[in-house]
Enzyme design. Structure first.
Site, PDB file in Angstrom:
ATOM      1  N   ASP A  25       0.858  -1.190   0.000  1.00  0.00           N
ATOM      2  CA  ASP A  25       0.000   0.000   0.000  1.00  0.00           C
ATOM      3  C   ASP A  25       0.894   1.241   0.000  1.00  0.00           C
ATOM      4  O   ASP A  25       1.101   1.887   1.019  1.00  0.00           O
ATOM      5  CB  ASP A  25      -0.919  -0.046   1.235  1.00  0.00           C
ATOM      6  N   ASP A  34     -13.956  -6.319  -5.796  1.00  0.00           N
ATOM      7  CA  ASP A  34     -14.296  -4.888  -5.795  1.00  0.00           C
ATOM      8  C   ASP A  34     -15.809  -4.712  -5.977  1.00  0.00           C
ATOM      9  O   ASP A  34     -16.292  -4.283  -7.019  1.00  0.00           O
ATOM     10  CB  ASP A  34     -13.512  -4.180  -6.910  1.00  0.00           C
ATOM     11  N   SER A  41     -17.754  -2.611  -4.700  1.00  0.00           N
ATOM     12  CA  SER A  41     -18.222  -1.225  -4.790  1.00  0.00           C
ATOM     13  C   SER A  41     -17.855  -0.574  -6.127  1.00  0.00           C
ATOM     14  O   SER A  41     -18.164   0.603  -6.344  1.00  0.00           O
ATOM     15  CB  SER A  41     -17.630  -0.410  -3.633  1.00  0.00           C
ATOM     16  N   GLU A  72     -13.344  -5.808   1.512  1.00  0.00           N
ATOM     17  CA  GLU A  72     -12.942  -6.307   0.197  1.00  0.00           C
ATOM     18  C   GLU A  72     -11.522  -6.877   0.260  1.00  0.00           C
ATOM     19  O   GLU A  72     -11.221  -7.884  -0.373  1.00  0.00           O
ATOM     20  CB  GLU A  72     -13.023  -5.180  -0.843  1.00  0.00           C
ATOM     21  N   HIS A  97      33.114 -29.201  17.581  1.00  0.00           N
ATOM     22  CA  HIS A  97      34.551 -29.153  17.323  1.00  0.00           C
ATOM     23  C   HIS A  97      34.963 -27.684  17.203  1.00  0.00           C
ATOM     24  O   HIS A  97      34.208 -26.884  16.665  1.00  0.00           O
ATOM     25  CB  HIS A  97      34.839 -29.897  16.010  1.00  0.00           C
ATOM     26  N   ASN A  98      36.142 -27.334  17.714  1.00  0.00           N
ATOM     27  CA  ASN A  98      36.601 -25.936  17.658  1.00  0.00           C
ATOM     28  C   ASN A  98      35.482 -24.988  18.090  1.00  0.00           C
ATOM     29  O   ASN A  98      35.168 -24.018  17.389  1.00  0.00           O
ATOM     30  CB  ASN A  98      37.038 -25.556  16.233  1.00  0.00           C
ATOM     31  N   GLU A 138      34.799 -27.954  22.969  1.00  0.00           N
ATOM     32  CA  GLU A 138      36.260 -28.086  22.899  1.00  0.00           C
ATOM     33  C   GLU A 138      36.948 -26.798  23.333  1.00  0.00           C
ATOM     34  O   GLU A 138      36.540 -25.708  22.941  1.00  0.00           O
ATOM     35  CB  GLU A 138      36.671 -28.431  21.464  1.00  0.00           C
ATOM     36  N   ASP A 171      40.686 -25.216  23.276  1.00  0.00           N
ATOM     37  CA  ASP A 171      42.049 -25.329  22.771  1.00  0.00           C
ATOM     38  C   ASP A 171      42.900 -24.321  23.556  1.00  0.00           C
ATOM     39  O   ASP A 171      42.847 -23.126  23.287  1.00  0.00           O
ATOM     40  CB  ASP A 171      42.003 -24.963  21.279  1.00  0.00           C
ATOM     41  N   HIS A 187      42.906 -20.974  18.040  1.00  0.00           N
ATOM     42  CA  HIS A 187      43.338 -22.053  17.159  1.00  0.00           C
ATOM     43  C   HIS A 187      44.841 -21.900  16.939  1.00  0.00           C
ATOM     44  O   HIS A 187      45.269 -21.029  16.188  1.00  0.00           O
ATOM     45  CB  HIS A 187      42.565 -21.949  15.845  1.00  0.00           C
ATOM     46  N   GLU A 228      42.120 -29.338  25.074  1.00  0.00           N
ATOM     47  CA  GLU A 228      43.316 -29.621  24.308  1.00  0.00           C
ATOM     48  C   GLU A 228      44.378 -28.698  24.885  1.00  0.00           C
ATOM     49  O   GLU A 228      44.323 -27.490  24.719  1.00  0.00           O
ATOM     50  CB  GLU A 228      43.063 -29.354  22.848  1.00  0.00           C
ATOM     51  N   SER A 274      40.452 -40.308  20.641  1.00  0.00           N
ATOM     52  CA  SER A 274      39.911 -39.423  19.612  1.00  0.00           C
ATOM     53  C   SER A 274      40.401 -39.907  18.262  1.00  0.00           C
ATOM     54  O   SER A 274      41.554 -40.296  18.122  1.00  0.00           O
ATOM     55  CB  SER A 274      40.400 -37.991  19.844  1.00  0.00           C
ATOM     56  N   ILE A 291      10.397 -14.615  -8.347  1.00  0.00           N
ATOM     57  CA  ILE A 291       9.491 -15.500  -7.604  1.00  0.00           C
ATOM     58  C   ILE A 291      10.129 -16.891  -7.632  1.00  0.00           C
ATOM     59  O   ILE A 291      10.760 -17.263  -8.616  1.00  0.00           O
ATOM     60  CB  ILE A 291       8.104 -15.571  -8.300  1.00  0.00           C
ATOM     61  N   ASN A 335       7.169 -20.089 -10.844  1.00  0.00           N
ATOM     62  CA  ASN A 335       6.627 -18.841 -10.290  1.00  0.00           C
ATOM     63  C   ASN A 335       5.503 -18.982  -9.279  1.00  0.00           C
ATOM     64  O   ASN A 335       4.492 -18.308  -9.384  1.00  0.00           O
ATOM     65  CB  ASN A 335       6.113 -17.953 -11.437  1.00  0.00           C
TER      66      ASN A 335
END
Length: 752
Positions: free
Chosen positions: A150, A186, A188, A197, A307-308, A337, A339, A352, A386, A515, A645, A671
């Site tokens: 609108d 519509d 009206s 409407e 991990h990490n 983990e 490190d 790391h 670690e 591990s 779309i 679409n």
């Protein structure tokens, strides 16, 4: 369009906190020590969007959606606020945490009272939006799009605005169809739609033909469903063994029309409501809470593991952060983990090693873990250390864990004599277990004469493999000195080198665990699956991604679950198919991060081999007949292109033992992302249902390039409900896409 803010305000009319947000106020935005600037923030009238001024030259105002907020934290609860503000302003600070990768918004109010009001108000409005029912959500979505369409905000819609609106809700309508719909509404003849409407136009748009057909078939009582009609539907279509009383409960739960409710009847709207809620969803609600036996030894469970954990991005230069730990723990992760390296001023840091990733203080990480460990799940958290620190800093690590975690840290085996097996998750609720090297046997915990003060232990293989990031590993058997204080905190998870299954069976105690890097683990899972499964019945195994994955990509966890590995560590910070499977595996059992392994992976007499299937209790062959019927309100993928779309297609993938891996997809529909209909049927055979995962993927078809992901949903095969079911859809990062969904019919039968 009077409904503008109705969804967000729903139930909060006249609420003082809501009024406070709508009036707005000045807050200090904190970005660094030197960047702290006053900005005006306020909630917009739609009660769904926050507006704030921005001093960027190209952008005078900025907004963000309340839907994008993950949570609001009061106090200095983010890294930024802890770093850049003083403890004295603790009560004036709060942070807005966003979903996905959007950076936190760190704010400071002028006084304590104001900070509290912002937090309370925001939490109320977030809670309100999350608890909207499906119908409100979809109306709220559509009204939102109508408002954007609108253009001149006169609450009337011209045919041009109408077409803009249709594009917003992802539906391409040719001119004649648009004109026809427009004319129909519509009444009206004013050339614009207004008031009722627009409502009628909305009803025409949201009509669900496929559901009308199902409803019509069972609504045998004055064109409505009586409680008996509903019971027939539940027994025949949904294959649920329910009683008339349970059907009546569904009517009182979902029926919106009071007159129908009193007559114990369900209208079409009530039926749609039922289908859109958990009773009508694909995921079995009986699996939503903790429904498994939680008293078995720890080695009998799959354990959600990261991990990490400290990384938010990749492994070479990404930021290390306490935020990454919070995100993982809030997703139900139960093994993180750490490190650890020597840091400046004698304080150990986490990062790391040998890379450019930023560093974060060990003690800050432990504080964050303490704060967030048990918010999603109360079951135990394993701290996988670690350790690359010198003795002095190791002693400090032990001290930080002991003082910060207090009695929650497990420092002695449970019971008063040497155990022969693990306790269960139930016994270890709310506890932290340290995984790392230990100088002596666990028996020493019961023997006060233990004199070992310090000694050398060989660094774990992982340190050599994955931490050198593909560079030549230093001496494989590098020795590291270990402080007794740290060693003594390792109780049920002592790291040892793996020297083969036979050696482990004869020499390894239950609490000694190994591990395995990804390639080694995958190889064992393929060539020695049965031996691996037996090893994993009474010992823990941790697997981790190859060191060469510097982009923090992931490996497929399924073959390792097939081999009974409990701690299959993935990079939680990296979205994709592997993380989808991971979150799907841990979706049941209250997302507690613990899933009981199937009996044939726990019973010492079992000869289960996932690779070469033989007869056994694991073979419970099923046939899944699946009809992909339709989808609703799929989001636009290419938001930049006004006319784009989606052309959606649905792929259904099964992951499990090799014999069960399979994938089938529908054709694409041009679409239409609003209500595409496929009505395509597939059949899958599943040999070992207890290890199978099903992943639904919706993609935007593209002839020229790779298809884009629209949404996905993954769940265990054994948690699927039969019948007509709605499937929620998640974004790449795993957040629910409001109002979007798939509608399917499923029938799982015993195969001949």
């Amino acid at each position: 369009m009077e409904a503008n803010g109705s969804a967000g305000r729903h139930g909060l009319e006249g609420d003082a906190d809501l009024q406070f947000l709508l009036s707005g106020g000045e807050l200090t935005k904190v970005k660094s020590n030197s960047w702290k600037k006053a900005r005006f923030y306020k909630l917009q009238e739609d009660c769904k969007t926050m507006w704030h001024e921005s001093k960027k030259t190209f952008k005078s105002t900025q907004t963000f959606s309340i839907d994008d907020i993950d949570s609001v934290r009061q106090g200095r609860q983010s890294e930024g606020l802890r770093k850049y503000t003083d403890a004295a302003v603790e009560d004036r600070c709060f942070s807005i945490i966003f979903k996905g990768r959007k950076k936190n918004l760190d704010l400071m109010a002028s006084n304590v009272e104001e900070a509290k009001r912002w937090v309370t108000g925001l939490e109320k409005i977030i809670h309100n939006l999350r608890s909207l029912n499906h119908q409100q959500k979809s109306e709220h979505w559509i009204f939102n799009c109508m408002r954007k369409a609108d253009k001149n905000a006169d609450n009337k819609m011209t045919i041009k605005e109408l077409k803009h609106f249709l594009r917003q809700i992802n539906i391409e309508v040719d001119d004649t169809y648009a004109a026809m719909l427009f004319k129909k509404c519509d009444k009206s003849n004013s050339g614009t739609l207004e008031g009722t409407e627009i409502k009628e136009f909305y009803d025409l748009l949201t009509c669900r033909e496929e559901i009308e057909v199902i409803y019509g078939k069972y609504a045998q009582t004055d064109s409505q469903m009586s409680d008996r009609d509903l019971l027939n539907f539940l027994l025949n279509e949904q294959r649920e063994s329910v009683s008339l009383e349970q059907a009546q409960k569904l009517i009182s739960k979902y029926e919106l029309d009071e007159t129908a409710k009193q007559k114990k009847r369900m209208t079409k709207d009530g039926f749609l409501m039922y289908l859109h809620h958990e009773d009508g969803a694909i995921f079995n609600p009986a699996h939503k809470g903790v429904y498994q036996d939680m008293t078995q030894p720890l080695s009998h469970y799959f354990i959600s593991s990261s991990h990490n954990t400290y990384l938010l991005e990749d492994q070479l230069k990404g930021p290390s952060s306490t935020e990454a730990y919070i995100k993982a723990l809030m997703k139900g992760c139960r093994c993180v983990e750490l490190d650890c390296w020597d840091g400046p001023n004698g304080e150990p840091v986490i990062y790391h090693g040998y890379t450019l990733t930023s560093k974060v203080l060990f003690k800050d990480v432990i504080k964050a873990i303490k704060e967030y460990a048990f918010k999603t799940s109360e079951y135990p958290v394993i701290l996988s250390l670690e350790n690359h620190c010198t003795l002095e800093q190791q002693k400090l690590m032990a001290q930080h864990m002991t003082t910060i975690l207090g009695s929650a840290l497990l420092t002695h085996p449970l019971g008063d004599q040497m155990p022969t097996n693990f306790p269960g998750p139930e016994e270890l609720k709310g506890r932290f277990l340290v995984k790392g090297k230990r100088l002596n046997k666990l028996d020493a915990a019961f023997n006060n004469n233990s004199m070992v003060e310090v000694d050398s232990v060989s660094e774990e293989d992982e340190a050599a493999d994955s931490k050198e990031n593909g560079q030549k590993a230093k001496a494989k058997k590098s020795k590291i000195k270990l402080a007794k204080e740290l060693s003594d905190l390792v109780i049920y998870c002592k790291s040892v080198h793996f020297s083969g299954f036979e050696h482990a069976r004869d020499n390894q105690a239950f609490y000694e665990m190994s591990s395995f890097k990804e390639s080694k683990a995958m190889n064992l899972a393929e060539t020695s699956a049965t031996a691996y499964i037996h090893h994993n019945m009474d010992k823990l195994s941790r697997t981790y991604p190859a060191g060469s994955r510097t982009d923090s990509s992931n490996y497929n966890p399924v073959p390792l679950w097939n081999a009974g590995c409990q701690i299959v560590a993935l990079n939680f910070q990296t979205p994709g198919k592997e993380m989808d499977l991971y979150q799907g595996r841990f979706l049941p059992n209250a997302q507690s991060g613990y899933i009981l392994k199937p009996e044939f992976q726990r019973d010492p007499a079992s000869q289960f081999d996932p690779v070469n299937l033989s007869k056994g209790s694991w073979l419970q062959k099923k046939t899944m007949h699946l009809m992909v019927i339709s989808a609703q309100q799929l989001p636009k993928i290419n938001k930049e292109k006004a006319k784009s779309i989606v052309d959606p297609l649905v792929r259904v993938e099964i992951y499990g033992v090799p014999a069960d891996n399979s994938s089938k997809e529908t054709g694409y529909i041009e679409n239409n992302g609003f209500n595409p209909m496929w009505n395509e049927t597939f059949q899958f055979t599943v040999h070992v249902p207890q290890l199978a995962m099903v992943r639904f993927v919706v993609e935007d078809y593209d002839t020229a390039s790779q298809n884009d992901l629209v949404g996905h949903y993954t769940l265990p095969f054994t948690s699927i409900q039969n019948g007509y079911r709605h499937i929620p859809l998640l974004t790449k990062n795993g957040d629910v896409i409001p109002s979007a969904g798939l509608f399917v019919h499923i029938m799982i039968l015993d195969a001949q």
